[in-house]
Design a protein around this motif. Structure first.
Motif, PDB file in Angstrom:
ATOM      1  N   VAL A  74       0.856  -1.189   0.000  1.00  0.00           N
ATOM      2  CA  VAL A  74       0.000   0.000   0.000  1.00  0.00           C
ATOM      3  C   VAL A  74       0.890   1.235   0.000  1.00  0.00           C
ATOM      4  O   VAL A  74       1.692   1.418   0.924  1.00  0.00           O
ATOM      5  CB  VAL A  74      -0.932   0.030   1.230  1.00  0.00           C
ATOM      6  N   PRO A  75       0.802   2.090  -1.014  1.00  0.00           N
ATOM      7  CA  PRO A  75       1.629   3.300  -1.028  1.00  0.00           C
ATOM      8  C   PRO A  75       1.230   4.261   0.081  1.00  0.00           C
ATOM      9  O   PRO A  75       0.105   4.217   0.592  1.00  0.00           O
ATOM     10  CB  PRO A  75       1.349   3.899  -2.417  1.00  0.00           C
ATOM     11  N   THR A  76       2.156   5.125   0.448  1.00  0.00           N
ATOM     12  CA  THR A  76       1.871   6.101   1.504  1.00  0.00           C
ATOM     13  C   THR A  76       0.993   7.243   1.013  1.00  0.00           C
ATOM     14  O   THR A  76       0.317   7.890   1.804  1.00  0.00           O
ATOM     15  CB  THR A  76       3.180   6.672   2.064  1.00  0.00           C
ATOM     16  N   ARG A  77       1.006   7.507  -0.289  1.00  0.00           N
ATOM     17  CA  ARG A  77       0.189   8.573  -0.857  1.00  0.00           C
ATOM     18  C   ARG A  77      -0.104   8.239  -2.309  1.00  0.00           C
ATOM     19  O   ARG A  77       0.587   7.418  -2.924  1.00  0.00           O
ATOM     20  CB  ARG A  77       0.894   9.941  -0.769  1.00  0.00           C
ATOM     21  N   TYR A  78      -1.118   8.885  -2.847  1.00  0.00           N
ATOM     22  CA  TYR A  78      -1.425   8.716  -4.254  1.00  0.00           C
ATOM     23  C   TYR A  78      -0.465   9.553  -5.097  1.00  0.00           C
ATOM     24  O   TYR A  78      -0.178  10.705  -4.777  1.00  0.00           O
ATOM     25  CB  TYR A  78      -2.864   9.137  -4.553  1.00  0.00           C
ATOM     26  N   PRO A 101      -9.217  12.698  -1.925  1.00  0.00           N
ATOM     27  CA  PRO A 101      -8.982  11.252  -2.055  1.00  0.00           C
ATOM     28  C   PRO A 101      -8.633  10.559  -0.754  1.00  0.00           C
ATOM     29  O   PRO A 101      -8.756   9.339  -0.652  1.00  0.00           O
ATOM     30  CB  PRO A 101      -7.809  11.185  -3.049  1.00  0.00           C
ATOM     31  N   GLY A 102      -8.188  11.301   0.266  1.00  0.00           N
ATOM     32  CA  GLY A 102      -7.778  10.654   1.510  1.00  0.00           C
ATOM     33  C   GLY A 102      -6.464   9.923   1.344  1.00  0.00           C
ATOM     34  O   GLY A 102      -5.671  10.199   0.445  1.00  0.00           O
ATOM     35  N   LEU A 103      -6.221   8.936   2.188  1.00  0.00           N
ATOM     36  CA  LEU A 103      -4.981   8.169   2.148  1.00  0.00           C
ATOM     37  C   LEU A 103      -5.226   6.812   1.512  1.00  0.00           C
ATOM     38  O   LEU A 103      -6.312   6.243   1.624  1.00  0.00           O
ATOM     39  CB  LEU A 103      -4.432   7.979   3.568  1.00  0.00           C
ATOM     40  N   PRO A 104      -4.212   6.264   0.834  1.00  0.00           N
ATOM     41  CA  PRO A 104      -4.395   4.955   0.184  1.00  0.00           C
ATOM     42  C   PRO A 104      -4.809   3.847   1.146  1.00  0.00           C
ATOM     43  O   PRO A 104      -5.554   2.948   0.765  1.00  0.00           O
ATOM     44  CB  PRO A 104      -3.016   4.681  -0.433  1.00  0.00           C
TER      45      PRO A 104
END
Length: 486
Positions: free
Chosen positions: A39-43, A295-298
């Motif tokens: 899971v990436p930390t950000r988009y 978008p919030g966090l991934p």
């Protein structure tokens, strides 16, 4: 045997059975662990989005939290009462959602079916038979005789779940029920998003139709001007035909929008579960406000997306299936009892001497099956691996959908700025050309040319707005809708 000895023996049998049942603490099979996924930390595209991930959400929108969450009416961010009413009808009238709801009810019932295996199985029956045996059969004491047999009895059996076979079956059924519940949420999200897309298209078509209606009026006035100049010998017949052509083309384009609008209306009618002939939406030529979606966090995507939840629950179900296949290598304990009345004479059927009963445990295990259990375990493990791959692919596809729509939004936002400049410039050019024509400084061909460019740029701006709305809705869908803490 005395009655005391018989009851002592029965007591011994029950104690032995219960002792074997105490082995139920042994639970073969793997413990469930959710498949790992990066899971990436950000988009990647979040930095270019309309609104940064840390910005305050618009009214009616709540970002997901690592807690118990529930769906929200995400279409409320568009602040459109007509859309709100249509979306409410989708919830209760859409047939695809109803089918998914029926699938969920079926999954709930399967949990009950699995749990019923914990309970004893009791049957009762009565029969009356008359049999005649052949005289020519040697060695039978009843040869050539007719025998009547009347019986009535109850049979009960219970299988203690020593090695958690039933427990694994129940766990699998519960996980599939949860997956069906997530499927229902996913289908609901898709149907609501599809209606929102059709409604936005409908509204954009109304805006475009209003534009063309204004142009038809303007072109009608322009033709009247050319006609006046033609009658006065100032304009040529060619210029008059150009004005006529321009007017009729605009009318044809306006008429053509009717087909696209009708198709959108029909699609909306089917989505809300009514025949297209019974549904219509009055034209509204005011553009919708374009909301900004954070978008919030991934990491929250794993909580928001119902399809991800469904895929993860199917991995859990497959893991329980592996446990059930593993339990097949262990023996089964069956406790059974039966009793009733049996007699050859109907009058003595229900008397005390006609009673019969039997009770006792049985421990049954398979010694050889040609490798069937081993292969069934291999099948279960392969299905678990496949379910885990589906889960990871669903997560990757979810991240892709979010990134795609974030990229679309920031690219279309930049394009919209440039397109607005093009519309302003072409509009000014069309006004100047008309002024020059009225002053006799140019012919009508320049007016037609500049007005055609302005019309094309204005319609392109409307189409660009539609694409931005579509990307917004697709982003909401990719994020799993709005979510509010319960």
């Amino acid at each position: 045997m005395s009655a005391y000895k018989r009851f002592a023996k029965l007591e011994y049998i029950f104690v032995a059975g219960l002792s074997l049942a105490s082995l139920a603490g042994c639970t073969p099979g793997p413990a469930y662990v959710r498949p790992s996924v990066d899971v990436p930390t950000r988009y990647k595209e979040a930095g270019h989005a309309q609104q940064p991930a840390t910005a305050k959400p618009p009214q009616g929108w709540l970002q997901a939290q690592p807690s118990d969450v529930d769906h929200g009416e995400w279409w409320g961010v568009f602040n459109d009462p007509i859309l709100d009413g249509l979306e409410a009808k989708v919830t209760v009238g859409n047939q695809t959602i109803k089918k998914s709801l029926a699938d969920l009810q079926q999954a709930k019932a399967m949990v009950g079916v699995a749990r019923s295996s914990y309970m004893p199985f009791v049957t009762a029956g009565a029969s009356a038979n008359i049999d005649h045996t052949s005289k020519d059969v040697i060695g039978r004491s009843l040869a050539g005789r007719t025998v009547q047999d009347y019986s009535m009895g109850v049979t009960a059996s219970w299988e203690p779940d020593l090695f958690d076979r039933i427990g694994h079956e129940v766990d699998a059924a519960k996980a599939r029920e949860q997956a069906s519940e997530a499927d229902l949420a996913s289908v609901s999200l898709s149907m609501h998003a599809e209606l929102a897309l059709d409604y936005v298209d409908l509204r954009q078509l109304d805006v475009e139709a209003a534009l063309l209606s204004q142009l038809v009026d303007a072109y009608t006035q322009a033709k009247a001007l050319v006609q006046t100049q033609f009658d006065g010998g100032i304009a040529s017949e060619s210029e008059l035909e150009q004005a006529e052509t321009q007017l009729e083309v605009a009318k044809a384009q306006l008429i053509d929008l009717g087909e696209a609008r009708a198709l959108r209306e029909h699609a909306i009618a089917v989505l809300i579960g009514i025949p297209p002939a019974s549904f219509s939406v009055s034209p509204v030529d005011q553009p919708l406000p374009l909301p900004a979606i954070p978008p919030g966090l991934p990491s929250t995507l794993l909580e928001r997306r119902p399809d991800i939840a469904a895929a993860e629950r199917r991995v859990a179900a497959a893991n329980a299936d592996v446990g059930e296949a593993t339990s097949a290598f262990f023996p089964d304990l069956v406790l059974s009892a039966s009793g009733g009345f049996e007699s050859s004479k109907f009058a003595q059927w229900a008397t005390l001497p006609s009673r019969f009963w039997a009770i006792g445990p049985a421990l049954v295990g398979t010694l050889f099956d040609g490798g069937q259990r081993r292969e069934e375990l291999s099948v279960a493990k392969a299905r678990q691996d496949a379910a885990a791959a589906d889960y990871r692919q669903t997560v990757l596809s979810a991240f892709q959908e979010v990134e795609d729509n974030l990229a679309s939004l920031h690219v279309l936002a930049d394009e919209s700025i440039a397109q607005q400049r093009a519309v302003d410039a072409s509009s000014k050019a069309a006004q100047l050309a008309m002024t020059r024509y009225q002053d006799g400084a140019t012919d009508y061909l320049e007016v037609v040319s500049t007005q055609s460019v302005n019309l094309a740029q204005t319609r392109a701006e409307i189409e660009l707005s539609r694409r931005r709305f579509a990307a917004d809705i697709q982003l909401i869908k990719a994020l799993g809708g709005t979510w509010a803490a319960r």
